[in-house]
Scaffold this motif. Structure first.
Motif, mmCIF file in Angstrom:
data_model
loop_
_atom_site.group_PDB
_atom_site.id
_atom_site.type_symbol
_atom_site.label_atom_id
_atom_site.label_comp_id
_atom_site.label_asym_id
_atom_site.label_seq_id
_atom_site.Cartn_x
_atom_site.Cartn_y
_atom_site.Cartn_z
ATOM 1 N N PRO A 119 0.759 -1.129 0.063
ATOM 2 C CA PRO A 119 -0.069 -0.183 -0.171
ATOM 3 C C PRO A 119 0.806 1.334 -0.192
ATOM 4 C CG PRO A 119 0.067 -1.193 2.305
ATOM 5 C CD PRO A 119 0.622 -2.045 1.361
ATOM 6 N N GLN A 120 0.508 2.339 -0.703
ATOM 7 C CA GLN A 120 1.327 3.377 -0.721
ATOM 8 C C GLN A 120 1.389 4.082 0.373
ATOM 9 O OE1 GLN A 120 -0.952 6.032 -3.653
ATOM 10 N NE2 GLN A 120 -0.731 4.818 -5.367
ATOM 11 N N GLU A 121 0.389 4.035 1.466
ATOM 12 C CA GLU A 121 0.531 4.590 2.842
ATOM 13 C C GLU A 121 1.897 4.141 3.767
ATOM 14 O OE1 GLU A 121 -3.619 4.771 1.596
ATOM 15 O OE2 GLU A 121 -1.958 3.057 1.684
ATOM 16 N N SER A 122 2.236 3.176 3.359
ATOM 17 C CA SER A 122 3.454 2.411 4.076
ATOM 18 C C SER A 122 4.650 2.887 3.521
ATOM 19 C CB SER A 122 3.455 1.063 3.980
ATOM 20 O OG SER A 122 3.450 0.501 2.504
ATOM 21 N N LEU A 123 4.763 3.450 2.283
ATOM 22 C CA LEU A 123 5.834 4.150 1.488
ATOM 23 C C LEU A 123 5.935 5.743 1.943
ATOM 24 C CD1 LEU A 123 5.178 2.591 -1.965
ATOM 25 C CD2 LEU A 123 6.554 1.654 -0.049
ATOM 26 N N ILE A 124 4.821 6.352 2.510
ATOM 27 C CA ILE A 124 4.927 7.790 2.506
ATOM 28 C C ILE A 124 6.163 8.243 3.586
ATOM 29 C CG2 ILE A 124 3.667 9.487 3.547
ATOM 30 C CD1 ILE A 124 2.658 8.956 0.552
ATOM 31 N N TYR A 125 6.268 7.673 4.617
ATOM 32 C CA TYR A 125 7.274 8.129 5.439
ATOM 33 C C TYR A 125 8.629 8.011 4.965
ATOM 34 C CZ TYR A 125 10.078 9.217 9.570
ATOM 35 O OH TYR A 125 11.249 9.835 10.349
ATOM 36 N N PRO A 126 9.101 6.776 4.516
ATOM 37 C CA PRO A 126 10.501 6.870 3.678
ATOM 38 C C PRO A 126 10.826 7.782 2.663
ATOM 39 C CG PRO A 126 9.485 4.866 3.595
ATOM 40 C CD PRO A 126 8.546 5.528 4.611
ATOM 41 N N LEU A 127 9.699 7.876 1.833
ATOM 42 C CA LEU A 127 9.901 8.837 0.679
ATOM 43 C C LEU A 127 9.851 10.405 0.992
ATOM 44 C CD1 LEU A 127 7.295 6.900 -1.679
ATOM 45 C CD2 LEU A 127 9.670 7.033 -1.869
ATOM 46 N N TYR A 128 8.985 10.438 2.048
ATOM 47 C CA TYR A 128 8.962 12.000 2.631
ATOM 48 C C TYR A 128 10.409 12.315 3.055
ATOM 49 C CZ TYR A 128 8.057 15.742 5.846
ATOM 50 O OH TYR A 128 8.071 17.013 6.300
ATOM 51 N N ILE A 146 8.622 8.924 -8.275
ATOM 52 C CA ILE A 146 8.013 8.184 -7.316
ATOM 53 C C ILE A 146 6.649 7.227 -8.131
ATOM 54 C CG2 ILE A 146 6.101 7.740 -5.444
ATOM 55 C CD1 ILE A 146 7.442 10.080 -4.245
ATOM 56 N N PHE A 147 6.063 8.020 -8.831
ATOM 57 C CA PHE A 147 5.005 7.200 -9.618
ATOM 58 C C PHE A 147 5.454 6.393 -10.834
ATOM 59 C CE2 PHE A 147 1.511 10.404 -8.325
ATOM 60 C CZ PHE A 147 1.068 9.315 -7.405
ATOM 61 N N THR A 148 6.544 6.785 -11.556
ATOM 62 C CA THR A 148 7.265 5.976 -12.441
ATOM 63 C C THR A 148 7.782 4.439 -12.023
ATOM 64 O OG1 THR A 148 8.171 7.937 -13.693
ATOM 65 C CG2 THR A 148 9.171 5.684 -13.942
ATOM 66 N N ALA A 149 8.333 4.513 -10.549
ATOM 67 C CA ALA A 149 8.605 3.410 -10.105
ATOM 68 C C ALA A 149 7.505 2.557 -9.673
ATOM 69 C CB ALA A 149 9.436 3.703 -8.745
ATOM 70 N N ILE A 150 6.212 3.073 -9.383
ATOM 71 C CA ILE A 150 5.182 2.367 -8.986
ATOM 72 C C ILE A 150 4.629 1.772 -10.069
ATOM 73 C CG2 ILE A 150 2.801 2.522 -7.984
ATOM 74 C CD1 ILE A 150 3.859 4.607 -5.927
ATOM 75 N N GLN A 151 4.472 2.690 -11.191
ATOM 76 C CA GLN A 151 3.697 2.058 -12.269
ATOM 77 C C GLN A 151 4.610 0.998 -13.246
ATOM 78 O OE1 GLN A 151 0.935 3.179 -12.072
ATOM 79 N NE2 GLN A 151 0.308 5.163 -12.097
ATOM 80 N N SER A 152 5.897 1.447 -13.266
ATOM 81 C CA SER A 152 6.744 0.387 -13.925
ATOM 82 C C SER A 152 6.733 -1.146 -13.322
ATOM 83 C CB SER A 152 8.121 0.863 -14.108
ATOM 84 O OG SER A 152 8.765 0.988 -12.806
ATOM 85 N N ALA A 153 6.584 -0.847 -11.735
ATOM 86 C CA ALA A 153 6.451 -2.356 -11.164
ATOM 87 C C ALA A 153 5.443 -3.228 -11.821
ATOM 88 C CB ALA A 153 6.212 -2.301 -9.760
ATOM 89 N N PHE A 154 4.214 -2.573 -12.058
ATOM 90 C CA PHE A 154 3.211 -3.325 -12.724
ATOM 91 C C PHE A 154 3.283 -3.744 -14.174
ATOM 92 C CE2 PHE A 154 -0.809 -3.111 -15.386
ATOM 93 C CZ PHE A 154 -1.450 -4.332 -14.742
ATOM 94 N N GLY A 155 3.864 -2.638 -14.788
ATOM 95 C CA GLY A 155 4.221 -2.724 -16.335
ATOM 96 C C GLY A 155 5.413 -3.916 -16.645
ATOM 97 N N THR A 156 6.317 -3.766 -15.669
ATOM 98 C CA THR A 156 7.313 -4.987 -15.994
ATOM 99 C C THR A 156 6.617 -6.412 -15.716
ATOM 100 O OG1 THR A 156 8.957 -3.653 -15.137
ATOM 101 C CG2 THR A 156 9.477 -5.900 -14.787
ATOM 102 N N TYR A 157 5.881 -6.578 -14.782
ATOM 103 C CA TYR A 157 5.218 -7.767 -14.439
ATOM 104 C C TYR A 157 4.391 -8.232 -15.482
ATOM 105 C CZ TYR A 157 2.547 -11.414 -11.974
ATOM 106 O OH TYR A 157 2.050 -12.619 -11.742
ATOM 107 N N LEU A 158 3.745 -7.295 -16.039
ATOM 108 C CA LEU A 158 2.841 -7.639 -17.125
ATOM 109 C C LEU A 158 3.547 -7.903 -18.491
ATOM 110 C CD1 LEU A 158 -0.002 -7.767 -18.499
ATOM 111 C CD2 LEU A 158 -0.061 -5.367 -18.778
#
Length: 277
Positions: A119-128, A146-158
């Motif tokens: 979940p994104q909530e668990s990433l907020i503090y370290p990213l902040y 941040i969003f490039t890393a998040i979206q590319s994780a799904f894109g890589t898997y697909l």
């Protein structure tokens, strides 16, 4: 002469689909009607009545109050950059894992799958913390990364699952012609998988456009806010009437709907590409 066989379920399926489409479109139509309805008319006749005229003061007021031109440009820049960079990073990762068959690729795919489930909530503090330490807080560049890393994780898997079934004959033909791995990627693999890449690009753009939580945390200044953030902040001030609220909602969803309609053919082509030989 062949006769078309009647299928009794066809009218039922068509009726169900029609009802679903109407349920999806009804809220959008209602928002559009109330966005061009005067506040007095809304108070007297209610939200379900048709507007007596074209009232554009609500749209104009909202546009000026949030500087919607700048907000719209921010969302377009962030979503467009994320879509392009996310697709490029997904291509490179998936090419190495799906076609290059690097050692331990299954573990990499598991890691990308787990990344999609975090979940994104668990990433907020370290990213902040990282953004503040690098002096990149309140920056569009940070949100794009941040969003490039998040979206590319799904894109890589697909894409990895798609490239794993890539026709080996095309790769062998490229190797016989003397093409290296880099040339094979951009001259053979990418053109063949273009429909799937188009679907990824569209999804990445729309998903990033609709994101609220991370931009709300990282984009605090008015000149950097995206459309969802501007809508959330302005509605939180409780200074808008129903007409102005509808106008803000209409301006918020209209660009994403237009983008989706423009790339609808790309989505259809990408979905049906795997079923057509």
């Amino acid at each position: 002469m062949k006769t078309r066989r009647f299928r009794p379920l066809t009218p039922i399926v068509a009726g169900v689909l029609t009802v679903v489409v109407l349920l999806v479109l009804a809220p959008m139509v209602l928002v559009a009607l109330n966005a061009v309805k005067a506040p007095e008319e809304y108070s007297n006749k209610g939200p379900l009545s048709l507007p007596g005229g074209l009232y554009l003061a609500g749209i104009r007021t909202f546009w000026e109050r949030v500087d919607f031109t700048q907000v719209l440009l921010n969302s377009v820049v962030i979503s467009g950059c994320v879509a392009v960079l996310g697709v490029l990073l997904s291509i490179l990762n998936a090419y190495a894992l799906g076609i290059g068959r690097v050692r331990g690729r299954n573990w990499f795919l598991v890691a990308f799958l787990v990344a999609n489930l975090v979940p994104q909530e668990s990433l907020i503090y370290p990213l902040y913390y990282m953004a503040t330490q690098l002096d990149l807080y309140d920056s569009k560049f940070t949100v794009i990364v941040i969003f490039t890393a998040i979206q590319s994780a799904f894109g890589t898997y697909l894409l990895s699952s798609v490239y794993r079934e890539f026709p080996p004959e095309l790769l062998d033909a490229a190797a016989i012609d003397g093409a290296g791995r880099w040339r094979t990627l951009w001259r053979v693999v990418v053109p063949v998988s273009r429909p799937t890449l188009g679907v990824l690009f569209t999804f990445f753009f729309v998903w990033t456009w609709n994101e609220l939580f991370i931009p709300l945390i990282f984009l605090v200044s008015n000149e950097n806010q995206t459309v969802p953030v501007a809508l959330g902040v302005l509605q939180g001030e409780r200074q808008m009437d129903a007409t102005l609220t509808s106008a803000s909602a209409l301006l918020g969803i209209a660009p994403a709907v237009i983008f989706f309609l423009v790339f609808q053919r790309t989505l259809t082509r990408g979905v049906t590409a795997g079923a057509i030989k």
